[in-house]
Scaffold this active site. Structure first.
Site, PDB file in Angstrom:
ATOM      1  N   GLY A 237      55.520  11.768  29.051  1.00 56.93           N
ATOM      2  CA  GLY A 237      55.369  10.501  29.762  1.00 56.93           C
ATOM      3  C   GLY A 237      56.526   9.533  29.795  1.00 56.93           C
TER       4      GLY A 237
ATOM      5  N   CYS B  25      58.366   9.911  36.060  1.00 59.29           N
ATOM      6  CA  CYS B  25      57.115  10.469  35.553  1.00 59.29           C
ATOM      7  C   CYS B  25      56.013   9.422  35.677  1.00 59.29           C
ATOM      8  CB  CYS B  25      57.343  10.815  34.093  1.00 59.29           C
ATOM      9  SG  CYS B  25      55.847  11.138  33.218  1.00 59.29           S
TER      10      CYS B  25
ATOM     11  N   ASP C  29      63.431  14.716  25.244  1.00 60.56           N
ATOM     12  CA  ASP C  29      63.423  14.915  26.703  1.00 60.56           C
ATOM     13  C   ASP C  29      62.763  13.740  27.417  1.00 60.56           C
ATOM     14  OD1 ASP C  29      63.337  15.834  29.286  1.00 60.56           O
ATOM     15  OD2 ASP C  29      61.689  17.232  28.936  1.00 60.56           O
ATOM     16  N   GLY C  30      63.596  12.949  28.088  1.00 62.11           N
ATOM     17  CA  GLY C  30      63.069  11.879  28.929  1.00 62.11           C
ATOM     18  C   GLY C  30      63.154  10.510  28.288  1.00 62.11           C
TER      19      GLY C  30
ATOM     20  N   CYS D 128      78.977   6.198  17.001  1.00 61.82           N
ATOM     21  CA  CYS D 128      79.306   6.865  15.733  1.00 61.82           C
ATOM     22  C   CYS D 128      80.269   6.001  14.919  1.00 61.82           C
ATOM     23  CB  CYS D 128      79.922   8.239  15.994  1.00 61.82           C
ATOM     24  SG  CYS D 128      78.727   9.428  16.630  1.00 61.82           S
TER      25      CYS D 128
ATOM     26  N   THR E 218      52.817  10.181  34.411  1.00 57.24           N
ATOM     27  CA  THR E 218      51.742  10.676  33.545  1.00 57.24           C
ATOM     28  C   THR E 218      51.002   9.529  32.838  1.00 57.24           C
ATOM     29  OG1 THR E 218      52.851  12.777  33.212  1.00 57.24           O
ATOM     30  CG2 THR E 218      51.261  12.140  31.524  1.00 57.24           C
TER      31      THR E 218
ATOM     32  N   MET F 218      59.284  16.666  39.032  1.00 59.61           N
ATOM     33  CA  MET F 218      58.972  18.052  39.367  1.00 59.61           C
ATOM     34  C   MET F 218      57.497  18.264  39.693  1.00 59.61           C
ATOM     35  SD  MET F 218      61.767  19.288  39.639  1.00 59.61           S
ATOM     36  CE  MET F 218      61.152  20.882  40.127  1.00 59.61           C
TER      37      MET F 218
ATOM     38  N   ARG G 192      44.943  19.098  40.458  1.00 61.06           N
ATOM     39  CA  ARG G 192      45.947  18.477  39.595  1.00 61.06           C
ATOM     40  C   ARG G 192      46.575  17.300  40.327  1.00 61.06           C
ATOM     41  NH1 ARG G 192      50.796  18.154  37.580  1.00 61.06           N
ATOM     42  NH2 ARG G 192      51.357  18.982  35.536  1.00 61.06           N
TER      43      ARG G 192
ATOM     44  N   ASP H 153      58.998  25.505  30.408  1.00 58.31           N
ATOM     45  CA  ASP H 153      58.644  24.103  30.634  1.00 58.31           C
ATOM     46  C   ASP H 153      57.295  23.980  31.311  1.00 58.31           C
ATOM     47  OD1 ASP H 153      58.817  21.380  30.901  1.00 58.31           O
ATOM     48  OD2 ASP H 153      60.025  21.471  32.727  1.00 58.31           O
TER      49      ASP H 153
ATOM     50  N   ALA I 162      53.961  20.959  31.838  1.00 57.69           N
ATOM     51  CA  ALA I 162      53.664  19.532  31.680  1.00 57.69           C
ATOM     52  C   ALA I 162      52.948  19.290  30.354  1.00 57.69           C
ATOM     53  CB  ALA I 162      52.812  19.051  32.852  1.00 57.69           C
TER      54      ALA I 162
HETATM   55  P1  5GP Z   1      64.482  11.108  32.530  1.00 59.70           P
HETATM   56  O1  5GP Z   1      65.756  11.513  31.876  1.00 59.70           O
HETATM   57  O2  5GP Z   1      64.609  11.080  34.017  1.00 59.70           O
HETATM   58  O3  5GP Z   1      63.896   9.859  31.979  1.00 59.70           O
HETATM   59  O4  5GP Z   1      63.415  12.255  32.175  1.00 59.70           O
HETATM   60  C1  5GP Z   1      63.606  13.596  32.550  1.00 59.70           C
HETATM   61  C2  5GP Z   1      62.376  14.392  32.159  1.00 59.70           C
HETATM   62  O5  5GP Z   1      61.215  13.927  32.845  1.00 59.70           O
HETATM   63  C3  5GP Z   1      62.413  15.859  32.535  1.00 59.70           C
HETATM   64  O6  5GP Z   1      63.234  16.627  31.701  1.00 59.70           O
HETATM   65  C4  5GP Z   1      60.944  16.244  32.434  1.00 59.70           C
HETATM   66  O7  5GP Z   1      60.539  16.513  31.117  1.00 59.70           O
HETATM   67  C5  5GP Z   1      60.239  14.967  32.900  1.00 59.70           C
HETATM   68  N1  5GP Z   1      59.755  15.097  34.285  1.00 59.70           N
HETATM   69  C6  5GP Z   1      60.433  15.539  35.361  1.00 59.70           C
HETATM   70  N2  5GP Z   1      59.666  15.515  36.465  1.00 59.70           N
HETATM   71  C7  5GP Z   1      58.454  15.063  36.071  1.00 59.70           C
HETATM   72  C8  5GP Z   1      57.217  14.841  36.757  1.00 59.70           C
HETATM   73  O8  5GP Z   1      57.074  15.015  37.968  1.00 59.70           O
HETATM   74  N3  5GP Z   1      56.183  14.391  35.997  1.00 59.70           N
HETATM   75  C9  5GP Z   1      56.312  14.190  34.649  1.00 59.70           C
HETATM   76  N4  5GP Z   1      55.241  13.788  33.973  1.00 59.70           N
HETATM   77  N5  5GP Z   1      57.469  14.353  33.977  1.00 59.70           N
HETATM   78  C10 5GP Z   1      58.516  14.803  34.681  1.00 59.70           C
END
Ligand code: 5GP
EC number: 1.7.1.7
Length: 366
Positions: free
Chosen positions: A202, A207, A240-241, A337, A209, A290, A307, A150, A152
């Site tokens: 993003g 996040c 993811d996210g 479903c 970003t 993270m 960064r 993993d 960024a």
């Molecule tokens: P969520 O389910 O909370 O919407 O998204 C989780 C995802 O957010 C994680 O799996 C990872 O890809 C991303 N993510 C986690 N921490 C950070 C961070 O500090 N910055 C960014 N840009 N993405 C993060």
């Protein structure tokens, strides 16, 4: 001159799934199942029709086969904990364990919870120290067959080389790698040895970003496009996210995601790291990105100067045991479903038609 891609790109909030006439076996079965799903129950009386959420995958490069409900707890140090993995594995769900546990922690966990090991991944960034630590863990706990790489920004040449290196060192482990949002990079990572590509730049709940950098890609479109590229090569993807509710999880699967990774939706539970905070009679837990200041201070002695911090720190309401949230998500997914006429999760994307909308839900009472 800068280029503008004027094709429409959509997020989960821009669409709904259209219900469909179903070919499920009988009306009564469908009807009963529909209401049971509504209640979030995953128990069912013998013989009653039940939507099957388990999937079996054979991965392109590792050649390994895996069966489970393809929902993954994110490798964030608040939610990707061993405590979470114990509960998830009881539902055949997956946990990408965060990278900050020591080798001794791993050895202890493996000894006490051998039944969980098939449903977890060891995580690593692309640094030398991370790789060495991950190698020692995989050597000590050979039952773990998944690696989660993993970073960024999955677009760097360095990351591609890193994926190739990990593939050569671990030919039979299933490698998850990301994050990216475009088909050409999905293909490059798969051809470099990754099996499952993490898609999302993003959209995450903590996040920043997109506000810090202006970089990103609407998640639903990213999933549709990346799934197409991955599946063409017999690879797989993780959305993811960006999921905020069970309906979003269903939309991600509908868009073609093989797996869905969740951070925020699993935050605030008993199984998450950190103490319950009591403030003004309210119970809260800390949740952070993270690459937030909080995570950097905890693990790297402060935000590196070159960064910018790209993560938020938030206090979320304490939600109790994660079991209830799991049942809520699985109940929602089974009901999705049923609405679109998919007898199993595998059929959901084939049965999915998205409608573009300007409103998701009625806001009178919220
Ligand atoms: P969520 O389910 O909370 O919407 O998204 C989780 C995802 O957010 C994680 O799996 C990872 O890809 C991303 N993510 C986690 N921490 C950070 C961070 O500090 N910055 C960014 N840009 N993405 C993060």
């Amino acid at each position: 001159m800068p280029r503008i891609d004027a094709d429409l790109k959509l997020d989960f909030k821009d669409v709904l799934l259209r219900p469909k006439r179903s070919s499920l076996k009988s009306r009564s079965e469908k009807h009963r199942n529909h209401w049971r799903s509504f209640l979030g129950s995953h128990q069912h009386p013998e013989g009653l029709f039940q939507v099957d959420l388990e999937r079996t995958f054979t991965f392109r490069n590792s050649k390994q086969t895996y069966s489970g409900i393809p929902i993954i707890v994110a490798n964030m140090d608040t939610v990707g904990t061993f405590e979470m993995a114990v509960v998830m594995s009881q539902h055949a769900m997956f946990t990408a364990v965060h990278k900050h546990y020591s080798l001794d922690d791993w050895k202890r966990f493996a000894e006490n919870h051998p039944e969980c090991l098939q449903h977890i991944a060891v995580s690593s960034g692309s640094g030398q120290n991370d790789l060495e630590k991950m190698s020692r863990i995989l050597e000590a706990v050979p039952q773990v067959k998944f690696i989660c790489l993993d970073v960024a920004n999955g677009y760097s040449e360095h990351f591609v080389e890193f994926v190739k290196l990990v593939r050569s060192k671990f030919p039979e482990h299933t490698i998850m790698a990301g994050n990216v949002v475009t088909g050409e990079m999905v293909e490059e990572l798969i051809l470099s040895g990754a099996d499952i590509i993490k898609v999302g730049v993003g959209p995450g709940s903590v996040c920043t970003t997109r506000t810090k950098t202006g970089v990103g890609y609407p998640q639903l479109s990213a999933v549709i496009e990346c799934a197409d590229s991955a599946h063409g090569l017999k690879g797989h993807i993780i959305s993811d996210g960006g999921c905020t509710c069970p309906g979003d999880v269903a939309k991600a699967f509908g868009a073609g995601a093989d797996f869905v990774m969740l951070g925020g939706m699993f935050s605030g539970h008993t199984e998450c790291a950190g103490e319950v905070i009591e403030r003004n009679g309210q119970k809260l837990k800390l949740f952070y990105g993270m690459s937030s200041d909080t995570a950097m201070k905890k693990h790297a002695g402060g935000v590196a100067e070159y960064r910018a911090s790209e993560g938020k720190t938030v206090e979320v309401p304490y939600k109790g045991d994660v079991e209830n949230t799991i049942l809520d998500i699985l109940g929602g997914l089974r009901s999705t479903c049923t609405y679109v006429g998919a007898a199993k999760l595998k059929e959901l994307s084939r049965r999915a038609t998205f409608i573009r909308v300007t409103q998701q839900h009625n806001t009178v009472f919220c």
